[in-house]
Scaffold this active site. Structure first.
Site, short mmCIF file in Angstrom:
data_model
loop_
_atom_site.label_atom_id
_atom_site.label_comp_id
_atom_site.label_asym_id
_atom_site.label_seq_id
_atom_site.Cartn_x
_atom_site.Cartn_y
_atom_site.Cartn_z
N TYR A 201 0.84 -1.20 0.00
CA TYR A 201 0.00 0.00 0.00
C TYR A 201 0.88 1.26 0.00
O TYR A 201 2.10 1.18 -0.07
CB TYR A 201 -0.98 -0.06 1.18
CG TYR A 201 -1.86 -1.30 1.09
CD1 TYR A 201 -2.83 -1.41 0.09
CD2 TYR A 201 -1.66 -2.38 1.93
CE1 TYR A 201 -3.60 -2.55 -0.03
CE2 TYR A 201 -2.44 -3.53 1.82
CZ TYR A 201 -3.40 -3.61 0.83
OH TYR A 201 -4.15 -4.75 0.70
N ARG A 343 -4.08 -15.99 10.13
CA ARG A 343 -5.01 -17.03 9.68
C ARG A 343 -5.45 -17.98 10.79
O ARG A 343 -6.64 -18.31 10.86
CB ARG A 343 -4.40 -17.77 8.48
CG ARG A 343 -4.28 -16.87 7.25
CD ARG A 343 -3.30 -17.40 6.23
NE ARG A 343 -1.93 -17.39 6.72
CZ ARG A 343 -0.89 -17.90 6.09
NH1 ARG A 343 -1.06 -18.46 4.92
NH2 ARG A 343 0.32 -17.84 6.60
C1 FMN Z 1 -7.66 -12.50 4.38
C2 FMN Z 1 -6.49 -11.69 4.74
C3 FMN Z 1 -6.64 -10.34 4.93
C4 FMN Z 1 -5.55 -9.55 5.32
N1 FMN Z 1 -5.73 -8.22 5.57
C5 FMN Z 1 -4.71 -7.46 6.04
C6 FMN Z 1 -4.90 -6.10 6.41
O1 FMN Z 1 -6.00 -5.54 6.37
N2 FMN Z 1 -3.83 -5.41 6.85
C7 FMN Z 1 -2.58 -5.97 6.95
O2 FMN Z 1 -1.64 -5.31 7.35
N3 FMN Z 1 -2.39 -7.28 6.62
C8 FMN Z 1 -3.42 -8.02 6.20
N4 FMN Z 1 -3.21 -9.35 5.91
C9 FMN Z 1 -1.92 -9.98 6.22
C10 FMN Z 1 -1.97 -10.63 7.61
O3 FMN Z 1 -2.03 -9.64 8.62
C11 FMN Z 1 -0.75 -11.51 7.87
O4 FMN Z 1 0.39 -10.76 7.60
C12 FMN Z 1 -0.75 -12.78 7.04
O5 FMN Z 1 -1.98 -13.46 7.13
C13 FMN Z 1 0.37 -13.74 7.48
O6 FMN Z 1 0.22 -14.06 8.85
P1 FMN Z 1 -0.32 -15.52 9.31
O7 FMN Z 1 0.66 -16.53 8.77
O8 FMN Z 1 -0.34 -15.48 10.82
O9 FMN Z 1 -1.68 -15.67 8.71
C14 FMN Z 1 -4.29 -10.13 5.49
C15 FMN Z 1 -4.13 -11.51 5.27
C16 FMN Z 1 -5.20 -12.29 4.92
C17 FMN Z 1 -5.00 -13.75 4.75
#
Ligand code: FMN
Length: 395
Positions: A201, A343
């Site tokens: 972004y 997730r």
């Molecule tokens: C469905 C979805 C929506 C996400 N929306 C955002 C968001 O609004 N802002 C952000 O900084 N990261 C967003 N992310 C990234 C997550 O915060 C995170 O970095 C990513 O899921 C990896 O972490 P995890 O392995 O714990 O899932 C999003 C990820 C997913 C899967």
């Protein structure tokens, strides 16, 4: 009972707030707001449920702070741009606080990856430089999702238009927009904000040399590339005063560059960390899909360790942490002071409880259908067939 993960379940201070454990819910875009950006009761239930699950800190989904400069990035994205948004978010913060979690609002500006359907007719997206993203707005690639939405063949893609470079006076206005959003976030009951400088972004487009081609004081070196994000931090701090939490999220990849790496690898990350030394923030948040993979073949040190050391700031690390041992290791290895779980907490609101109880957490494979407003009842998503234990966190 001896605590299996003593660091994970120890409290800490962030700003003037005490966080009851080191578990943050990572920001997750849900696209569940009204078309005008007002948070819905569905969102209240969603966040309250995860606060009840025992997380210490909730970082909300990316939220637009103003209606100008193409800030709003997604359809059905929540805003914090007016008093109606404030009233909607107040219900969320009240419900989350009732469960003892601290909650901060993520403020974001889409920049060149703003969904063109969120722009006025003929309006160009803005960025660090005049560039065009080769990506498209996030959609499912899942056959089941297509079938329930009755979509035949390829999923329609919406691509991004050519962006124009922000002028220096506009950079200051956009930073003022973040500050206004932060002020309204505090009015809505938030304990602070996270400034989104990650994931492709607008602020990422400045921090990342691949998209920042500027030759003025906002480009050309790591210090200059970070200058806009620092300016936002300064203005936000001035707007909300001391004590409220400010986190700055950074990453090397983005929604239109999923495998992206910093040119310069760990050296670039160290320079960014150094440039943020002394910034008026309480934490830096490293965003990735696997924090152990720094994508730099010359080094094995996680980027979050590098930035934590270079900046001297508390570090929230994120990406690929799914269980108690993994979370504890991130905290004891010097990579983090808090872990942000995305997730797993999305799929299983009781993740902290499960981890603490020692029960195995069966990883539910992520399904991109969750990226867009789901027609499914994800609120009761117990993919592993676990029962809702109907418990109250006591730590
Ligand atoms: C469905 C979805 C929506 C996400 N929306 C955002 C968001 O609004 N802002 C952000 O900084 N990261 C967003 N992310 C990234 C997550 O915060 C995170 O970095 C990513 O899921 C990896 O972490 P995890 O392995 O714990 O899932 C999003 C990820 C997913 C899967």
């Amino acid at each position: 009972m001896a605590e299996a993960f003593p660091r994970l379940f120890s409290s800490m201070r962030l700003g003037h707030f005490s966080i009851k454990n080191r578990i943050a819910m990572a920001p997750l875009t849900r696209q569940m707001a009204e078309a005008d950006g007002t948070p819905t009761d569905e969102m209240v239930a969603y966040y309250a449920r995860r606060a009840r699950g025992g997380v210490g800190l909730i970082i909300t989904e990316g939220t637009y702070e103003e209606e100008r400069f193409g800030c709003r990035a997604y359809l059905s994205q929540p805003g914090i741009a007016n008093s109606k948004h404030v009233a909607g978010w107040k219900k969320v913060t009240d419900a989350v606080h009732a469960h003892g979690a601290v909650v901060i609002l993520q403020l974001m500006h889409g920049g060149r990856v703003t969904d063109p359907r969120c722009l006025a007719k003929g309006e160009q997206p803005v960025s660090a430089s005049a560039t065009q993203s080769g990506g498209w707005t996030l959609y499912t690639d899942n056959d089941y999702e297509k079938s329930i939405r009755n979509i035949k063949g390829d999923w329609p893609k919406v691509t991004f238009g050519p962006a124009r470079a922000l002028t220096i006076p506009e950079i200051h206005l956009v930073a003022d927009g973040f500050a206004g959003g932060a002020r309204r976030a505090i009015e809505a009951g938030f304990d602070g904000v996270e400034i989104h400088g990650a994931n492709g972004y607008l602020l990422w487009q400045f921090i990342n040399p691949k998209t920042n081609l500027r030759t003025d004081e906002f480009g050309g070196s790591p210090e200059n590339n970070v200058r806009f994000a620092r300016l936002v931090c300064d203005k936000v701090r001035a707007a909300i005063g001391p004590g409220k939490i400010i986190s700055l999220r950074v990453s090397q990849d983005g929604v239109d560059d999923f495998v992206g790496a910093f040119p310069g690898g760990v050296a670039y990350a160290a320079a960014i960390g150094k440039a943020l030394k002394g910034a008026p923030i309480d934490a830096i948040h490293w965003s990735s899909f696997n924090y152990l993979d720094n994508r730099d073949p010359s080094s094995k040190t996680p980027m979050s360790t590098i930035i934590r050391e270079a900046s001297g700031r508390p570090l929230i690390t994120n990406g690929g942490i799914t269980d108690g041992p993994g979370a504890e290791a991130a905290l004891t290895s010097g990579a983090a002071d808090i872990v942000a779980i995305g997730r797993p907490i999305f799929a299983q609101p009781d993740w902290p409880y499960i981890v603490r109880s020692g029960a195995p957490y069966p990883w539910a494979e992520f399904d991109r259908k969750y990226v867009i407003r789901p027609p499914l009842d994800y609120g009761l998503a117990y993919p592993a067939g676990l029962e809702d234990p109907n418990w109250t966190a006591t730590w």
